[in-house]
Structure formats: C-alpha cells, structure tokens
Write a protein that holds these residues in place. Structure first.
Motif, short mmCIF file in Angstrom:
data_model
loop_
_atom_site.label_atom_id
_atom_site.label_comp_id
_atom_site.label_asym_id
_atom_site.label_seq_id
_atom_site.Cartn_x
_atom_site.Cartn_y
_atom_site.Cartn_z
N ILE A 1 40.88 32.69 33.51
CA ILE A 1 40.81 31.88 34.73
C ILE A 1 41.55 32.56 35.87
CG2 ILE A 1 41.54 29.70 35.77
CD1 ILE A 1 41.07 28.42 32.98
N LEU A 2 42.73 33.10 35.57
CA LEU A 2 43.50 33.78 36.62
C LEU A 2 42.81 35.04 37.12
CD1 LEU A 2 47.06 33.28 35.14
CD2 LEU A 2 46.02 32.09 37.07
N HIS A 3 42.17 35.76 36.23
CA HIS A 3 41.43 36.95 36.64
C HIS A 3 40.27 36.55 37.56
CE1 HIS A 3 38.43 40.18 36.37
NE2 HIS A 3 39.48 40.98 36.28
N LYS A 4 39.56 35.48 37.19
CA LYS A 4 38.44 35.02 38.02
C LYS A 4 38.94 34.55 39.39
CE LYS A 4 34.16 34.00 38.85
NZ LYS A 4 33.14 35.04 38.96
N ALA A 5 40.10 33.84 39.41
CA ALA A 5 40.67 33.37 40.68
C ALA A 5 41.00 34.56 41.58
CB ALA A 5 41.92 32.54 40.42
N SER A 6 41.57 35.59 41.00
CA SER A 6 41.91 36.78 41.77
C SER A 6 40.65 37.47 42.31
CB SER A 6 42.71 37.74 40.90
OG SER A 6 43.07 38.88 41.63
N LEU B 1 35.45 27.19 44.63
CA LEU B 1 34.58 28.08 43.86
C LEU B 1 35.07 28.26 42.43
CD1 LEU B 1 33.86 30.79 46.58
CD2 LEU B 1 32.27 29.07 45.70
N LEU B 2 36.39 28.34 42.25
CA LEU B 2 36.95 28.48 40.91
C LEU B 2 36.64 27.25 40.06
CD1 LEU B 2 38.65 30.19 38.96
CD2 LEU B 2 40.68 29.01 39.86
N LEU B 3 36.79 26.07 40.64
CA LEU B 3 36.50 24.85 39.88
C LEU B 3 35.02 24.75 39.52
CD1 LEU B 3 38.84 22.31 41.69
CD2 LEU B 3 39.11 23.29 39.41
N LEU B 4 34.14 25.19 40.43
CA LEU B 4 32.70 25.22 40.11
C LEU B 4 32.43 26.18 38.95
CD1 LEU B 4 31.05 25.27 43.65
CD2 LEU B 4 30.86 23.46 41.93
N TRP B 5 33.07 27.33 38.98
CA TRP B 5 32.89 28.33 37.92
C TRP B 5 33.38 27.78 36.57
CZ3 TRP B 5 36.63 31.04 35.05
CH2 TRP B 5 36.14 32.10 34.29
N ILE B 6 34.54 27.11 36.60
CA ILE B 6 35.09 26.53 35.37
C ILE B 6 34.12 25.49 34.80
CG2 ILE B 6 36.92 25.04 34.46
CD1 ILE B 6 38.85 26.55 36.37
N LYS B 7 33.57 24.63 35.66
CA LYS B 7 32.61 23.62 35.21
C LYS B 7 31.39 24.27 34.57
CE LYS B 7 34.27 19.58 36.03
NZ LYS B 7 34.71 18.82 34.89
N GLU B 8 30.87 25.33 35.21
CA GLU B 8 29.71 26.04 34.66
C GLU B 8 30.04 26.60 33.27
OE1 GLU B 8 28.67 29.07 37.46
OE2 GLU B 8 27.87 27.64 38.91
N LYS B 9 31.23 27.17 33.12
CA LYS B 9 31.63 27.73 31.84
C LYS B 9 31.79 26.63 30.79
CE LYS B 9 31.65 32.02 32.87
NZ LYS B 9 30.68 32.92 32.27
#
Length: 147
Positions: free
Chosen positions: A105-110, A85-93
């Motif tokens: 990124i770390l805040h989103k991962a948490s 899910l984090l990698l998908l979010w990063i791609k979207e951003k």
C-alpha cells in the motif's frame, strides 16, 4: 446546531459557521430570504452572509466533512487526490481478492504521489503552493487500520 465557538489570539470568543450552516444559508438565500434576515437569524454580520453568498459556488462544490468550518482552497491538493486514488485502488484490489500488505500500500501511495506531481508539473501548474513531500510510513497508519 449553532455556530462553533473558537477563541482568537486575544482570548475573545469567535463564532465559526460550519459548512452545513453555510449550505443552509445559501439554500435559504436562493429561496428568497434576505441577507438582513439571514444575518439576524444566524447571529452574524450582513457582510459574513454576503461573503458566504459570494462564495456559494465553491461552498456547494466542496465535499466537506460534517462540522468543517473552513474551505481551504478551491483546488484539490495533491495529497487529497492521492488519498482518493489510493482508496479506489485498495477497493479494486479487495474486490479482486488480492492480499494487501502495508508495504504494498505504501509503495502504491508513493507511486501515485509521484505520478500526480509529474502530471501537475507537465500541466504547467508550477506556480501553485508547495505540496507535502511524498508520504511516509507513519503517515498512512489509517490505511492499514481501516483494512
């Protein structure tokens, strides 16, 4: 590519069949090759081939890395799902042209991890194995280096 050779506790060599080889074995079995023939061709016991055939659905369903030998569990761990899910979010951003910093990124991962833990708890899945604690900064250096 032959089986990997590992050493057991007593120092004896032990052949390890990669996931690629397991998929080949399943394919050949489904094409009609007998277990005895497969065992002879791969240099292992018939019971090993039988176990691979018995677990063929889990092996086929796994999205394993090349060279992987062990299928840890039939379930996706929270950490694996969080990473996906984090990698998908990063791609979207990235597509949106947003700038991402390590702290964002770390805040989103948490946040993703916390949401997954709560969703698992709400789903009545409390009897499962313990998951790792929420991600820490040093555990996500691969994310920052891959950007």
């Amino acid at each position: 590519m032959g089986p990997k050779i590992a050493r057991d506790v007593k120092g004896r060599s032990k052949k390890m069949i990669t996931m690629e080889m397991k998929l080949e074995i399943i394919k050949k079995y489904e094409e009609g090759m007998r277990i005895v023939t497969l065992a002879s061709a791969y240099g292992c016991n018939q019971s090993t081939i039988g176990t691979i055939i018995k677990n063929k659905e889990a092996i086929k369903a796994s999205k394993s890395s090349k060279g992987m030998t062990v299928l840890a569990s039939g379930k996706i761990s929270i950490n694996d799902e969080m990473e996906r899910l984090l990698l998908l979010w990063i791609k979207e951003k990235e597509i949106a042209g947003d700038t991402l910093t390590q702290s964002v990124i770390l805040h989103k991962a948490s946040t993703i991890f916390t949401d997954l833990v709560e969703a698992q708890r709400d789903g009545g899945d409390e009897g499962t194995s313990q998951q790792a604690p929420p991600p820490r900064v040093q555990g996500f250096s691969w994310v920052v280096s891959s950007l």
